[in-house]
Scaffold this motif. Structure first.
Motif, PDB file in Angstrom:
ATOM      1  N   TRP A   1      -6.131  11.745  37.103  1.00 21.95           N
ATOM      2  CA  TRP A   1      -5.174  10.864  37.779  1.00 21.95           C
ATOM      3  C   TRP A   1      -4.842   9.619  36.962  1.00 21.95           C
ATOM      4  O   TRP A   1      -3.842   8.970  37.189  1.00 21.95           O
TER       5      TRP A   1
ATOM      6  N   SER B   1       6.914   9.788  35.413  1.00 21.96           N
ATOM      7  CA  SER B   1       7.039   9.369  36.797  1.00 21.96           C
ATOM      8  C   SER B   1       8.009  10.311  37.500  1.00 21.96           C
ATOM      9  O   SER B   1       8.835  10.953  36.874  1.00 21.96           O
ATOM     10  N   VAL B   2       7.851  10.379  38.807  1.00 26.71           N
ATOM     11  CA  VAL B   2       8.762  11.207  39.586  1.00 26.71           C
ATOM     12  C   VAL B   2      10.041  10.409  39.792  1.00 26.71           C
ATOM     13  O   VAL B   2      10.013   9.310  40.316  1.00 26.71           O
TER      14      VAL B   2
ATOM     15  N   THR C   1      -1.841  10.168  33.734  1.00 26.08           N
ATOM     16  CA  THR C   1      -0.442  10.537  33.933  1.00 26.08           C
ATOM     17  C   THR C   1       0.495   9.544  33.269  1.00 26.08           C
ATOM     18  O   THR C   1       0.288   8.342  33.305  1.00 26.08           O
TER      19      THR C   1
ATOM     20  N   ARG D   1       9.385  17.081  45.631  1.00 28.66           N
ATOM     21  CA  ARG D   1       8.615  17.200  44.391  1.00 28.66           C
ATOM     22  C   ARG D   1       7.675  16.024  44.178  1.00 28.66           C
ATOM     23  O   ARG D   1       6.832  16.043  43.296  1.00 28.66           O
ATOM     24  N   ALA D   2       7.784  15.025  45.042  1.00 28.90           N
ATOM     25  CA  ALA D   2       6.844  13.899  44.947  1.00 28.90           C
ATOM     26  C   ALA D   2       5.553  14.177  45.716  1.00 28.90           C
ATOM     27  O   ALA D   2       4.571  13.468  45.557  1.00 28.90           O
TER      28      ALA D   2
ATOM     29  N   LEU E   1       4.773   7.474  41.425  1.00 26.52           N
ATOM     30  CA  LEU E   1       5.844   7.209  42.380  1.00 26.52           C
ATOM     31  C   LEU E   1       6.487   5.845  42.115  1.00 26.52           C
ATOM     32  O   LEU E   1       5.836   4.923  41.653  1.00 26.52           O
TER      33      LEU E   1
ATOM     34  N   ALA F   1       2.675  14.672  43.417  1.00 25.01           N
ATOM     35  CA  ALA F   1       2.547  13.704  42.325  1.00 25.01           C
ATOM     36  C   ALA F   1       1.364  12.778  42.574  1.00 25.01           C
ATOM     37  O   ALA F   1       0.921  12.617  43.713  1.00 25.01           O
ATOM     38  N   TRP F   2       0.849  12.179  41.488  1.00 24.17           N
ATOM     39  CA  TRP F   2      -0.165  11.135  41.645  1.00 24.17           C
ATOM     40  C   TRP F   2       0.550   9.867  42.107  1.00 24.17           C
ATOM     41  O   TRP F   2       1.676   9.610  41.682  1.00 24.17           O
TER      42      TRP F   2
END
Ligand SMILES: Nc1ncnc2c1ncn2[C@@H]1O[C@H](COP(=O)(O)OP(=O)(O)OP(=O)(O)O)[C@@H](O)[C@H]1O
Ligand SMILES: [Mg+2]
Lengths: 255, 286
Positions: free
Chosen positions: B272, B278-279, B275, A122-123, A131, A126-127
Motif C-alpha cells: 500500500w 492515482s485513480v 503505489t 474503478r476506485a 484517490l 484502489a489504495w
C-alpha cells in the motif's frame, strides 16, 4: 434507520484544565439536519466528539435515543480529513465497518454504499492514497453510511475539496439524508453550506463556548442555492459570526 | 519516476519506435550495468597481483581464491562453517527479535512503562553495543550459549527501538476512528495498530539482522571453533589469505541474501505504500 433524537442539557466539557464548552443545551429532533457554525477553535469539533462518545462530559446530560425503541443508536462520524486506513483498499475500508454476518455480505454492502456516493467503480479496489481528495472524502461518507447510522456527525467534511466538488458532495449528502432519514449534525465554516443544507443553524461562541444564537431555515426543499430567503439568512448568520469573532473590538467601541 | 523520465526523453521521438526499441535496451542495461564495477574490481585485483605489486602470499589472485573455495566446497568444509554460522545467527536473531518486539510493544503502549524504562534504555544505547562483549564473556563464558546470547543482544536493541518508535508514533486519529466506529479490541489491533506499526517493525527487523551479522562475526572471532568468523581467524593465523577471502565473500553473499529476503517481505506486506499512480476522476453526472 429512522434517525435518533439528541438532547443536550447543561453540558460542560473540558480538555485538560481548559474549559471548552459550558452550559450547552440543544435538542436535535429525529431525522433533522443541524448545522453548527462558530469561530475557529471555539469547540465545534469537541462538541461532535462528545456526541460520538470519545470525550467525557464534565457536567450535564447527553442522550441519543431512537424514537421507536430503546435500542442503542448507531453513530457515525465523517472527519475533517478522510481518515481511511491507508493499508486497506477503498472497498475494504468500507467493508470493515459494514454490518453483516459474512464477509461477502459486508462486501456487498460496501459496494452499495460506495455506489450510493457515486464513487467511480474503478476506485473501489484502489489504495486510499491513490484517490483524489474528493473521492477519498466520498469514500469516507460511504464508510459512515454503511453502518446505517441513526446519527451522522460531519466535521467540516468538504472543506478540503474544490468548490465544484463541494457543491456536488453537498447534494449527494442531501440526497442520502432524504433517502435514509438519519439525524445529521454538520460542523462547517461555510455559511452557504450551512443554510443550504440544514433545518437549523446554531452559532457557538464565547469562552467557554455555548450556543449563542439559533436560526431556523424555513425554506422548503428542494432548495435553490440562489433563493433570496437563503441569501437573507446567510447575511444574518454571517453578521452574528462576525460579532462573535470580533467580540472584544465591538464591545470596546460600543460601550 | 522512471516512467516520467522515459516519457520525457521519448517526447521528441515517434511513439511507436520508442516502444519497440527502448524496452530491450533498457532491460539489457539494467542487467549489465550493476556488474561493471565488480568486473573492474576483479580485473584490477588480478592485474595488481600479476604485476607483483602485492606479493601473492598477502593477496592471492582471484583464480587462487576461486580454487580454494571450490576445494572447500568439495570437502564440505565451507558448508559446515556456513551451517554453524547460520544456526547461531538464527537462534540469536530469534532470541533477540521476539523480546525486542514484545518489549517495544509493551513500552510503546504504556506511557507509564515508557517513562520508567525508556530513559535507562536510551542511556544504555549510547554505549556501542560491541563494547558489551567482554562483559558477556565474563558472565556467560565462551560457550555456544554465550555466543548466541551475544548475537541476541545485538539484534534486540535495534528491534526494540524501532518497534517502540513505531508503536508510540501510531496515528492517534486512526485510533479515534476505531473508537468511534466501535471496532473493538481485536479488530483495532488487527486492522489499525498492527498495520500501522508494521513499517517501523520491519525496519527494526532489518536493522536487527544487519547487527546480527556483525555480532556473529564478533562472537566467532573471539571464541569459536567453527563458523565463518572462525574461518577468518584461522586463515589469518595459518597465513592463508585465500581462505580469509572465501569467508569474507561468503559473509557478503549471505548478508545480501538474507537482507533481500526481508526486503522482499517488506515490499509484499507494505504494498500500500508503494503505489504511484492515482485513480483519475472522471465525474459521471448521476
Ligand atoms: N486534546 C486537547 N487538549 C487540550 N485542549 C484541546 C485539545 N483539543 C482541542 N483543544 C482546545 O479546545 C478548543 C476547541 O477545539 P476544537 O477542535 O473543538 O475547536 P473547533 O471549533 O473545532 O475549531 P476549528 O474550527 O478550527 O476546527 C481549542 O481552544 C483547542 O485549543
Ligand atoms: Mg474543528
Amino acid at each position: 434507520m429512522t434517525g435518533a433524537t439528541v438532547r443536550l442539557e447543561g453540558v460542560r466539557i473540558g480538555l485538560g484544565d481548559h474549559l471548552v464548552l459550558s452550559d450547552v443545551s440543544l435538542v436535535i429532533p429525529a431525522g433533522s439536519f443541524l448545522a453548527i457554525v462558530g469561530p475557529s477553535g471555539v469547540g465545534k469539533t469537541t462538541l461532535l466528539r462528545a456526541l460520538a462518545g470519545t470525550v467525557p462530559l464534565r457536567e450535564g446530560r447527553l442522550s441519543i435515543e431512537r424514537p421507536q425503541d430503546g435500542s442503542a443508536p448507531q453513530v457515525a462520524f465523517v472527519f475533517q480529513e478522510p481518515r481511511l486506513l491507508p493499508w486497506l483498499r477503498t472497498s475494504e475500508n468500507v467493508a470493515l465497518v459494514a454490518p453483516g454476518r459474512s464477509a461477502s455480505e459486508r462486501r456487498q454492502r460496501a459496494y452499495a454504499a460506495l455506489a450510493a456516493v457515486h464513487l467511480p467503480e474503478r476506485a473501489f479496489s484502489a489504495w486510499p492514497r491513490q484517490l483524489s481528495g474528493g473521492m477519498a472524502q466520498r469514500a469516507a461518507l460511504a464508510r459512515a453510511l454503511v453502518t446505517e447510522p441513526d446519527l451522522l456527525l460531519l466535521d467540516e467534511p468538504f472543506s478540503a475539496v474544490d468548490a465544484l466538488t463541494r457543491l456536488r458532495l453537498q447534494d449527494y449528502l442531501l440526497e442520502l439524508w432524504e433517502r435514509f432519514g438519519f439525524t445529521a449534525v454538520l460542523v462547517t465554516h461555510d455559511v452557504d453550506e450551512a443554510v443550504y443544507l440544514a433545518d437549523r443553524v446554531v452559532l457557538l461562541g464565547g469562552r467557554p463556548a455555548t450556543v449563542q444564537e439559533s436560526f431556523a431555515v424555513d425554506v422548503p426543499r428542494p432548495r435553490d442555492r440562489g433563493d433570496a430567503r437563503l441569501a437573507a439568512l446567510r447575511a444574518r448568520v454571517l453578521g452574528a459570526l462576525d460579532r462573535e469573532a470580533g467580540e472584544p473590538i465591538a464591545a470596546a467601541s460600543g460601550q | 519516476m522512471a516512467l516520467q523520465r522515459l516519457s520525457a526523453s521519448a517526447r521528441d521521438e515517434p511513439l511507436s519506435r520508442t516502444r519497440r526499441e527502448r524496452v530491450p535496451t533498457g532491460k539489457l542495461t539494467r542487467w549489465v550495468v550493476p556488474w561493471i564495477v565488480p568486473a573492474l574490481i576483479v580485473a584490477g585485483w588480478w592485474g595488481i597481483v600479476a604485476a607483483g605489486w602485492i606479493p601473492s602470499y598477502q593477496l592471492p589472485p582471484p583464480q587462487t581464491v576461486l580454487r580454494t573455495s571450490r576445494e572447500m566446497i568439495a570437502q564440505g568444509e565451507l558448508l559446515a562453517h556456513l551451517v554453524a554460522t547460520l544456526q547461531r545467527l538464527s537462534w540469536g536473531y530469534l532470541l533477540g527479535a521476539v523480546p525486542g518486539i514484545a518489549f517495544g510493544t509493551l513500552t510503546g503502549l504504556s506511557p507509564t512503562l515508557r517513562r520508567a524504562v525508556d530513559p535507562t534504555v536510551q542511556g544504555l544505547r549510547a554505549i556501542p553495543s560491541l563494547a558489551w562483549v567482554p562483559l558477556f564473556l565474563l558472565w556467560f563464558g565462551i560457550g555456544e550459549q554465550a555466543r548466541v546470547l551475544l548475537i541476541a543482544l545485538g539484534v534486540f536493541l535495534p528491534v526494540y527501538f524501532n518497534v517502540l518508535a513505531a508503536i508510540s508514533g501510531l496515528d492517534w486519529r486512526l485510533v479515534e476512528f476505531a473508537q468511534v466506529y466501535r471496532l473493538g479490541r481485536w479488530r483495532t489491533l488487527r486492522f489499525v495498530l498492527i498495520p500501522g506499526a508494521l513499517p517501523g517493525v520491519l525496519t527494526g527487523l532489518r536493522a536487527g539482522l544487519s547487527l546480527g551479522w556483525m555480532f556473529v562475526v564478533a562472537a566467532e572471532l573471539i571464541a569459536a571453533s567453527s563458523g565463518l568468523g572462525f574461518l577468518l581467524v584461522e586463515g589469518q593465523s595459518t597465513m592463508r589469505p585465500d581462505r580469509v577471502l572465501v569467508a569474507l565473500l561468503s559473509f557478503g553473499v549471505l548478508g545480501k541474501l538474507s537482507d533481500s529476503v526481508l526486503a522482499r517481505i517488506e515490499r509484499v506486506v507494505l504494498a500500500w505504500r508503494e503505489t504511484i499512480g492515482s485513480v483519475q476522476e472522471a465525474e459521471a453526472t448521476p
